[in-house]
Scaffold this motif. Sequence first.
Motif, PDB file in Angstrom:
ATOM      1  N   LEU A 249       0.811  -1.214   0.000  1.00  0.00           N
ATOM      2  CA  LEU A 249       0.000   0.000   0.000  1.00  0.00           C
ATOM      3  C   LEU A 249       0.847   1.268   0.000  1.00  0.00           C
ATOM      4  O   LEU A 249       0.360   2.329  -0.388  1.00  0.00           O
ATOM      5  CB  LEU A 249      -0.969  -0.004   1.183  1.00  0.00           C
ATOM      6  N   LEU A 250       2.086   1.172   0.414  1.00  0.00           N
ATOM      7  CA  LEU A 250       2.973   2.330   0.327  1.00  0.00           C
ATOM      8  C   LEU A 250       3.330   2.639  -1.126  1.00  0.00           C
ATOM      9  O   LEU A 250       3.722   3.752  -1.451  1.00  0.00           O
ATOM     10  CB  LEU A 250       4.241   2.109   1.152  1.00  0.00           C
ATOM     11  N   LYS A 251       3.161   1.656  -2.011  1.00  0.00           N
ATOM     12  CA  LYS A 251       3.492   1.835  -3.422  1.00  0.00           C
ATOM     13  C   LYS A 251       2.271   2.207  -4.264  1.00  0.00           C
ATOM     14  O   LYS A 251       2.383   2.908  -5.258  1.00  0.00           O
ATOM     15  CB  LYS A 251       4.117   0.562  -3.981  1.00  0.00           C
ATOM     16  N   ASP A 252       1.083   1.690  -3.875  1.00  0.00           N
ATOM     17  CA  ASP A 252      -0.123   1.898  -4.677  1.00  0.00           C
ATOM     18  C   ASP A 252      -1.336   1.516  -3.845  1.00  0.00           C
ATOM     19  O   ASP A 252      -1.195   1.052  -2.711  1.00  0.00           O
ATOM     20  CB  ASP A 252      -0.052   1.025  -5.939  1.00  0.00           C
ATOM     21  N   ARG A 253      -2.512   1.668  -4.408  1.00  0.00           N
ATOM     22  CA  ARG A 253      -3.729   1.229  -3.720  1.00  0.00           C
ATOM     23  C   ARG A 253      -4.137  -0.133  -4.281  1.00  0.00           C
ATOM     24  O   ARG A 253      -3.893  -0.422  -5.464  1.00  0.00           O
ATOM     25  CB  ARG A 253      -4.847   2.257  -3.874  1.00  0.00           C
ATOM     26  N   TYR A 254      -4.739  -0.957  -3.423  1.00  0.00           N
ATOM     27  CA  TYR A 254      -5.114  -2.315  -3.810  1.00  0.00           C
ATOM     28  C   TYR A 254      -6.456  -2.683  -3.205  1.00  0.00           C
ATOM     29  O   TYR A 254      -6.842  -2.161  -2.161  1.00  0.00           O
ATOM     30  CB  TYR A 254      -4.070  -3.331  -3.311  1.00  0.00           C
ATOM     31  N   THR A 255      -7.129  -3.648  -3.857  1.00  0.00           N
ATOM     32  CA  THR A 255      -8.367  -4.203  -3.309  1.00  0.00           C
ATOM     33  C   THR A 255      -8.012  -5.312  -2.322  1.00  0.00           C
ATOM     34  O   THR A 255      -6.873  -5.808  -2.302  1.00  0.00           O
ATOM     35  CB  THR A 255      -9.245  -4.806  -4.418  1.00  0.00           C
ATOM     36  N   VAL A 256      -8.998  -5.724  -1.547  1.00  0.00           N
ATOM     37  CA  VAL A 256      -8.804  -6.841  -0.613  1.00  0.00           C
ATOM     38  C   VAL A 256      -8.333  -8.079  -1.373  1.00  0.00           C
ATOM     39  O   VAL A 256      -7.395  -8.757  -0.954  1.00  0.00           O
ATOM     40  CB  VAL A 256     -10.107  -7.167   0.157  1.00  0.00           C
ATOM     41  N   GLY A 257      -8.971  -8.371  -2.492  1.00  0.00           N
ATOM     42  CA  GLY A 257      -8.616  -9.555  -3.273  1.00  0.00           C
ATOM     43  C   GLY A 257      -7.178  -9.524  -3.757  1.00  0.00           C
ATOM     44  O   GLY A 257      -6.478 -10.542  -3.710  1.00  0.00           O
ATOM     45  N   GLU A 258      -6.728  -8.371  -4.214  1.00  0.00           N
ATOM     46  CA  GLU A 258      -5.345  -8.244  -4.688  1.00  0.00           C
ATOM     47  C   GLU A 258      -4.351  -8.426  -3.545  1.00  0.00           C
ATOM     48  O   GLU A 258      -3.324  -9.094  -3.705  1.00  0.00           O
ATOM     49  CB  GLU A 258      -5.143  -6.866  -5.338  1.00  0.00           C
ATOM     50  N   LEU A 259      -4.677  -7.857  -2.389  1.00  0.00           N
ATOM     51  CA  LEU A 259      -3.797  -8.006  -1.223  1.00  0.00           C
ATOM     52  C   LEU A 259      -3.781  -9.456  -0.747  1.00  0.00           C
ATOM     53  O   LEU A 259      -2.724  -9.996  -0.419  1.00  0.00           O
ATOM     54  CB  LEU A 259      -4.247  -7.060  -0.103  1.00  0.00           C
ATOM     55  N   ALA A 260      -4.950 -10.074  -0.724  1.00  0.00           N
ATOM     56  CA  ALA A 260      -5.044 -11.474  -0.299  1.00  0.00           C
ATOM     57  C   ALA A 260      -4.220 -12.372  -1.208  1.00  0.00           C
ATOM     58  O   ALA A 260      -3.474 -13.243  -0.743  1.00  0.00           O
ATOM     59  CB  ALA A 260      -6.511 -11.928  -0.285  1.00  0.00           C
ATOM     60  N   GLU A 261      -4.324 -12.147  -2.515  1.00  0.00           N
ATOM     61  CA  GLU A 261      -3.572 -12.959  -3.478  1.00  0.00           C
ATOM     62  C   GLU A 261      -2.068 -12.789  -3.275  1.00  0.00           C
ATOM     63  O   GLU A 261      -1.311 -13.761  -3.287  1.00  0.00           O
ATOM     64  CB  GLU A 261      -3.971 -12.569  -4.896  1.00  0.00           C
ATOM     65  N   ALA A 262      -1.617 -11.556  -3.072  1.00  0.00           N
ATOM     66  CA  ALA A 262      -0.189 -11.286  -2.882  1.00  0.00           C
ATOM     67  C   ALA A 262       0.342 -11.925  -1.603  1.00  0.00           C
ATOM     68  O   ALA A 262       1.508 -12.312  -1.537  1.00  0.00           O
ATOM     69  CB  ALA A 262       0.068  -9.776  -2.852  1.00  0.00           C
ATOM     70  N   CYS A 263      -0.531 -12.049  -0.597  1.00  0.00           N
ATOM     71  CA  CYS A 263      -0.129 -12.649   0.684  1.00  0.00           C
ATOM     72  C   CYS A 263      -0.418 -14.145   0.733  1.00  0.00           C
ATOM     73  O   CYS A 263      -0.086 -14.814   1.712  1.00  0.00           O
ATOM     74  CB  CYS A 263      -0.862 -11.961   1.842  1.00  0.00           C
ATOM     75  N   ASP A 264      -1.063 -14.658  -0.319  1.00  0.00           N
ATOM     76  CA  ASP A 264      -1.433 -16.070  -0.393  1.00  0.00           C
ATOM     77  C   ASP A 264      -2.312 -16.478   0.793  1.00  0.00           C
ATOM     78  O   ASP A 264      -2.072 -17.495   1.447  1.00  0.00           O
ATOM     79  CB  ASP A 264      -0.174 -16.950  -0.480  1.00  0.00           C
ATOM     80  N   ILE A 265      -3.323 -15.635   1.066  1.00  0.00           N
ATOM     81  CA  ILE A 265      -4.278 -15.903   2.144  1.00  0.00           C
ATOM     82  C   ILE A 265      -5.696 -15.674   1.613  1.00  0.00           C
ATOM     83  O   ILE A 265      -5.870 -14.966   0.613  1.00  0.00           O
ATOM     84  CB  ILE A 265      -4.036 -14.997   3.380  1.00  0.00           C
ATOM     85  N   PRO A 266      -6.703 -16.257   2.264  1.00  0.00           N
ATOM     86  CA  PRO A 266      -8.088 -16.016   1.842  1.00  0.00           C
ATOM     87  C   PRO A 266      -8.480 -14.541   2.042  1.00  0.00           C
ATOM     88  O   PRO A 266      -7.946 -13.860   2.925  1.00  0.00           O
ATOM     89  CB  PRO A 266      -8.925 -16.911   2.760  1.00  0.00           C
ATOM     90  N   SER A 267      -9.413 -14.066   1.233  1.00  0.00           N
ATOM     91  CA  SER A 267      -9.863 -12.671   1.309  1.00  0.00           C
ATOM     92  C   SER A 267     -10.410 -12.297   2.684  1.00  0.00           C
ATOM     93  O   SER A 267     -10.201 -11.176   3.149  1.00  0.00           O
ATOM     94  CB  SER A 267     -10.927 -12.389   0.253  1.00  0.00           C
TER      95      SER A 267
END
Length: 103
Positions: free
Chosen positions: A34-52
């Motif tokens: 988030l320090l680099k850009d804005r993201y949705t919950v789904g995008e953050l979840a995917e990047a962290c390899d965790i459920p939404s």
Amino acid sequence: MTSDTLIDLDRLSQAAECLKTLAHPHRLRIVEMLLKDRYTVGELAEACDIPSNIASGHLRLMQRCGFLAPERDGRKVYYKITEPCLGKFFGCIRERFAGPQAG
């Protein structure tokens, strides 16, 4: 150092609670993104390899500390950093743990 220059213990308690909130690898990854850009919950979840739903829980905790906020854009909700000090804070983390001699 005199006692009148020290931070009030109640304020330090608040700081400790917020630091505890950040003290999780997925939350740190979310802040890093988030320090680099804005993201949705789904995008953050995917990047962290965790459920939404787990990502949503992490976002809620950080939102409670005032670190970030949701921002609606049409049908999507994006998250963005609202605490300017997080950039400096994460700079310290990067300096200490991202270099070749990290650890």
